[in-house]
Enzyme design. Structure first.
Site, short mmCIF file in Angstrom:
data_model
loop_
_atom_site.label_atom_id
_atom_site.label_comp_id
_atom_site.label_asym_id
_atom_site.label_seq_id
_atom_site.Cartn_x
_atom_site.Cartn_y
_atom_site.Cartn_z
N CYS A 40 5.06 -5.89 3.17
CA CYS A 40 6.26 -6.74 3.48
C CYS A 40 6.93 -7.77 2.37
O CYS A 40 7.80 -8.24 2.57
CB CYS A 40 5.85 -7.91 4.70
SG CYS A 40 5.70 -7.10 6.22
N VAL A 41 6.29 -7.70 1.34
CA VAL A 41 6.71 -8.77 0.32
C VAL A 41 7.13 -7.69 -0.84
O VAL A 41 6.47 -6.89 -1.55
CB VAL A 41 5.75 -9.61 -0.46
CG1 VAL A 41 6.35 -10.51 -1.54
CG2 VAL A 41 5.51 -10.41 0.73
#
Lengths: 101, 167
Positions: A100-101
């Site tokens: 997600c990063v």
């Protein structure tokens, strides 16, 4: 199936190459063209690095890539507009990044 | 799944109004995540959220175990007792543990996160009214903050394909 690099290649619904053994430089070139990207040496540096890291079982994130010394994050956005990590991964014949990063 | 809709979102405007670690991170994750999907992202820091972009406080963003029933004693399902949470140092300990986990998961610090968002073309704004209330000036904020806006100016940055998210 998609016609990439002059052959039929199985891709998933997002257009990611399903079988790593199907990938070659011509396939990468066509995947890039679909994304409106002309591959330069700077792109290849990123693509090669992603493949090398993937080969070692390392899941890549934009943070890791930014710290790799291969490319900084700003340049990565310029090289792969609209999807710095996912487009680079796609062209490298890898699956969609799961971070997600 | 590349595209779910015929008319995808083009831009997100994210309001970050709270200043604890667990309040700031969702804004940062959403802004960075949007940019990585080719969606424009702008962050508007207001009220206590300003802590995350104020030079003097941005290194001190922390969390509190008080008043949060979903915060458990480590390794158990027991709620963290508020009365323990108010003991001096417990908040710092909880913050330290959370930051350690964040680093282990390859998640950037709140400061590095904003560096990444700026590198990806994201914009960062301070809220004029909250800054007036807290006696903050533009110089008190990170040097790379794009500016200070009124809420009206912030809305003016939205269009029909923009989503405004309040956190």
């Amino acid at each position: 199936m998609a016609n990439l690099g002059g052959k039929e290649v199985e891709v998933n619904e997002g257009g990611y190459v399903m079988h790593p053994e199907d990938w070659d430089k011509a396939v990468a070139g066509d995947l890039a063209k679909e994304l409106g990207i002309n591959l330069t040496d700077a792109h290849w540096k990123v693509v090669d690095y992603l493949r090398e890291q993937h080969g070692q079982g390392i899941e890549m994130s934009i943070r890791k890539l930014g710290k790799s010394g291969i490319v900084d994050i700003k340049t990565l956005y310029e090289l792969f507009p609209g999807g710095p990590l996912k487009y680079a991964a796609k062209i490298a014949g890898l699956h969609r990044p799961t971070s997600c990063v | 799944m590349e595209k779910n809709t015929e008319k995808p979102i083009k831009k997100v405007l994210i309001v970050c109004s709270k200043g604890s670690l667990v309040d700031v991170y969702p804004s940062l994750v959403m802004a960075n995540g949007a940019l990585m999907e080719g969606i424009e992202a702008e962050l508007f820091f207001t009220f206590f959220g300003l802590d995350a972009i104020t030079k003097k406080t941005m290194h001190k963003v922390c969390m509190t175990p008080v008043g949060n029933p979903a915060m458990r004693l480590p390794g158990t399902t027991f709620p963290f007792p508020n009365i323990i949470g108010i003991i001096p140092g417990v908040s710092l300990l909880a913050t330290w543990m959370m930051k350690r986990t964040i680093e282990k998961l390859d998640i950037p610090t709140n400061i590095e996160f904003i560096d990444m968002i700026r590198a990806g073309g994201g914009k960062v704004w301070g809220c004029k009214m909250a800054m007036d209330m807290f006696g903050l000036k533009k110089e008190d904020l990170r040097d790379d903050v794009d500016g200070v806006l009124t809420i009206g100016e912030f809305y003016a940055r939205a269009s029909a394909d923009t989503q405004i998210i309040f956190t």
